[in-house]
Scaffold this motif. Structure first.
Motif, PDB file in Angstrom:
ATOM      1  N   ARG A 284       0.845  -1.196   0.000  1.00  0.00           N
ATOM      2  CA  ARG A 284       0.000   0.000   0.000  1.00  0.00           C
ATOM      3  C   ARG A 284       0.876   1.239   0.000  1.00  0.00           C
ATOM      4  NH1 ARG A 284      -2.516  -4.093   2.483  1.00  0.00           N
ATOM      5  NH2 ARG A 284      -4.724  -4.410   2.012  1.00  0.00           N
ATOM      6  N   ALA A 285       0.444   2.231  -0.747  1.00  0.00           N
ATOM      7  CA  ALA A 285       1.203   3.477  -0.823  1.00  0.00           C
ATOM      8  C   ALA A 285       1.112   4.205   0.508  1.00  0.00           C
ATOM      9  CB  ALA A 285       0.669   4.355  -1.947  1.00  0.00           C
ATOM     10  N   VAL A 296       4.912   5.729  -2.925  1.00  0.00           N
ATOM     11  CA  VAL A 296       5.943   5.007  -2.183  1.00  0.00           C
ATOM     12  C   VAL A 296       5.257   3.815  -1.528  1.00  0.00           C
ATOM     13  CG1 VAL A 296       7.666   5.092  -0.353  1.00  0.00           C
ATOM     14  CG2 VAL A 296       7.248   7.123  -1.770  1.00  0.00           C
ATOM     15  N   TYR A 297       5.553   2.612  -2.014  1.00  0.00           N
ATOM     16  CA  TYR A 297       4.900   1.406  -1.503  1.00  0.00           C
ATOM     17  C   TYR A 297       5.698   0.826  -0.341  1.00  0.00           C
ATOM     18  CZ  TYR A 297       2.358   1.571  -5.926  1.00  0.00           C
ATOM     19  OH  TYR A 297       1.584   1.963  -6.981  1.00  0.00           O
ATOM     20  N   ARG A 298       4.981   0.408   0.658  1.00  0.00           N
ATOM     21  CA  ARG A 298       5.602  -0.291   1.782  1.00  0.00           C
ATOM     22  C   ARG A 298       5.273  -1.775   1.654  1.00  0.00           C
ATOM     23  NH1 ARG A 298       4.811   2.476   7.314  1.00  0.00           N
ATOM     24  NH2 ARG A 298       6.440   3.736   6.330  1.00  0.00           N
ATOM     25  N   PRO A 325      12.069   0.943  -9.288  1.00  0.00           N
ATOM     26  CA  PRO A 325      11.734  -0.315  -8.595  1.00  0.00           C
ATOM     27  C   PRO A 325      10.243  -0.461  -8.306  1.00  0.00           C
ATOM     28  CG  PRO A 325      13.648   0.744  -7.594  1.00  0.00           C
ATOM     29  CD  PRO A 325      13.077   1.723  -8.557  1.00  0.00           C
ATOM     30  N   GLY A 326       9.550   0.665  -8.075  1.00  0.00           N
ATOM     31  CA  GLY A 326       8.149   0.567  -7.707  1.00  0.00           C
ATOM     32  C   GLY A 326       7.193   0.407  -8.862  1.00  0.00           C
ATOM     33  N   ARG A 327       7.668   0.565 -10.106  1.00  0.00           N
ATOM     34  CA  ARG A 327       6.750   0.449 -11.244  1.00  0.00           C
ATOM     35  C   ARG A 327       6.182  -0.966 -11.355  1.00  0.00           C
ATOM     36  NH1 ARG A 327       5.255   3.620 -15.457  1.00  0.00           N
ATOM     37  NH2 ARG A 327       5.417   5.113 -13.717  1.00  0.00           N
TER      38      ARG A 327
END
Length: 580
Positions: A284-285, A296-298, A325-327
């Motif tokens: 989740r962002a 920004v995902y955790r 990396p988050g894409r």
């Protein structure tokens, strides 16, 4: 009663009676924590009746609730090894009649007969753990079973850079195609729901089918009488272009193989364990997703093999563009959005990222794998192996990819300790060994360079009888020079005396060496730096080392004692007249 040795759904089976006696023999029924049931008939094993009964009793004890076997996977694994061990006993000249009849010699024969492999080691350990529960097992046999079984490491190597690139490219292509397909159909579904599609057109029929698919997991279907065979309604077959998976449910859901592709990419990007990826909760962002609106995902990671909750960590991954990396997380969320909606309606407490659609909800499903209706959760147990074969491998790429990333790319532990990373992953990897060889070679070169630039002559208070005076030091062994052939006499430059262990530097040599140090330093201003470094750098470094070893007062005092002979000798050395 179900077929023996096979699982079946028996909702009315008693939960507290794992051992069932029948005329055909002893049958142990195991009900897993999730409700699946399997029967194991010990009368089928080629053992004497007392041994059959003893094994069945031990097996039933482990199948009892809370006794350790929560899933059928555990009981099936032990049953498989017991059948192998039973065949081994039956092949002996005098098979034991019961557990008390097992001997040390028989156990050692079994142990030696097992292959030197991971499976062979597991057979030994699993049978020993099973039989040690019985009080009739003799103490000598218990001691023999307790002997350490050496660990057998898999001959597993990292992928080469080209292999790694090709695997990552194959996963990217497969997942991108699925993501584009689902995205295109999702856009059509949104337009249909918004009333932006012309009624009664083919696109409208497809939109209506997609709406039903998103809500139920299936496109509109006829259901046969009594809930029998289903088939897609004809008008939708025409609109969709067929009734197969590609034409129907794959429009909004990943299939089993496509779910492996993002898992592979998560391993290649972050070096994660395959089980960790399979059980990854939905990232989740964070509320503070930064300037520019970049999410920004955790992500929450837990490695169960180290014990639940014993290795838990979170990582923040940002999607700031196509190659970030988050894409991958953003695309995975988009590709599984419809599946997550279905799961949320039927199992709201289930929180998983990797979801896929299956044709048959229970076909090929193990009891430790989750299904929510037609939605598979996590990686199917055979999917990574099949995916690996599709891209030209002999099996699953997951472990080798993880090793490749953590050993050669990240070069740090990934969900394990530094000791495990070094001993299990790094030391056994040929590419890491090759890289280490280069580092060691560079280190040796640096050490040699350092030795050449370090004073090796011995410092002494005075010369000793037998010493020969050179221009820069006293020589203790002229005929055994490290720079020229032994026994032929030293023919090296006098500048190398400070690098020779046969040389002795006394206070009488300090003035000349201090003056030589000044002279070489003076050459630096008139020579090309590269020429000065090549011709004079090492000699100057050794004199600098001598200066540092002598205190500043001694060095200044030596400079005050420089004689005309010292100046002449220094000039000759600087002009190369003393070199032979």
């Amino acid at each position: 009663m179900s077929r023996r040795g096979r699982s079946a759904a028996l909702p009315d089976a008693p939960h507290h009676r794992p051992l069932v006696r029948e005329q055909s023999g002893l049958i142990v029924r195991h009900r897993g924590a999730k409700g699946s049931v399997a029967d194991y008939d010990f009368a089928l094993l080629p053992l004497a009746p007392p041994m059959q009964h003893a094994w069945a009793a031990l097996f039933a004890a482990r199948c009892a609730p809370g006794a350790g076997w929560d899933s059928l996977t555990s009981s099936r694994a032990t049953w498989k090894e017991l059948r192998t061990f039973a065949g081994f006993l039956a092949a002996q000249d005098h098979p034991p009649k019961d557990i008390a009849g097992l001997t040390v010699a028989l156990w050692n024969t079994w142990r030696i007969s097992r292959p030197r492999s991971v499976s062979g080691r597991n057979q030994i350990l699993r049978i020993a753990a099973f039989l040690r529960q019985d009080a009739h097992l003799s103490e000598p046999v218990r001691e023999a079973m307790a002997k350490r079984v050496p660990r057998v490491e898999k001959a597993e190597t990292a992928f080469t850079p080209e292999e790694f690139r090709q695997l990552r490219l194959a996963a990217q292509r497969m997942f991108r195609a699925a993501w584009l397909r689902i995205g295109e159909n999702t856009e059509l579904l949104h337009r249909w729901r918004a009333g932006a599609v012309e009624p009664d057109s083919r696109q409208w029929l497809i939109g209506e089918a997609l709406d039903c698919l998103a809500r139920t997991g299936d496109v509109p279907q006829y259901v046969g009488s009594g809930g029998g065979r289903r088939r897609v309604i004809s008008r939708y077959v025409f609109a969709l272009g067929g009734d197969n998976a590609a034409a129907t449910w794959e429009r909004l859901f990943l299939n089993r193989m496509e779910a492996v592709a993002p898992a592979v990419l998560l391993v290649t990007d972050h070096g994660l364990n395959a089980t960790t990826v399979s059980e990854l909760p939905v990232p989740r962002a964070t509320p503070d997703s930064g300037e520019g609106g970049f999410p920004v995902y955790r992500i929450e990671l837990e490695k169960r093999r180290r014990g639940s909750g014993q290795h838990f960590e979170t990582r923040n991954i940002t999607d700031f563009g196509a190659d970030s990396p988050g894409r991958l997380i953003t695309k995975a969320l988009e590709a599984t959005a419809h599946a997550r909606t279905l799961v949320a309606e039927q199992a709201p407490d289930l929180d998983r990222l990797l979801l896929w659609r299956t044709n048959r909800p229970y076909q090929g499903k193990r009891d430790d794998e989750l299904r929510v209706g037609v939605i598979g959760v996590g990686l199917h147990h055979t999917a990574p192996y099949v995916w690996g074969q599709l891209v030209g491998l002999s099996g699953s790429p997951m472990r080798r990819l993880r090793k490749t990333v953590n050993v050669l790319h990240r070069r740090e532990p990934g969900q394990n300790t530094q000791d495990t990373h070094d001993s299990v992953y790094v030391l056994s990897e040929p590419q890491a060994q090759q890289a280490a060889a280069d580092v060691i070679a560079d280190g040796i070169t640096d050490a040699l360079d350092h030795a050449h630039r370090t004073l090796r002559a011995r410092l002494s208070d005075a010369a000793e009888p037998g010493d020969l005076e050179t221009v820069t030091a006293a020589c203790t062994d002229y005929h055994h020079s490290p720079f020229t052939g032994r026994g032929s006499g030293c023919r090296a430059s006098f500048l190398l005396c400070t690098a020779c262990p046969n040389a002795r530097v006394t206070p009488a040599h300090h003035p000349r060496l201090a003056h030589l140090h000044q002279g070489i330093e003076g050459l630096r201003a008139v020579l090309d730096p590269a020429i000065w470094s090549a011709d004079w750098g090492d000699a100057q470094a050794r004199l600098e080392d001598l200066k540092n070893r002598l205190n500043p007062h001694v060095w200044r005092e030596a400079l005050s004692r420089v004689t005309a002979a010292d100046r002449e000798a220094t000039e000759q050395l600087l002009n190369g007249h003393y070199d032979l």
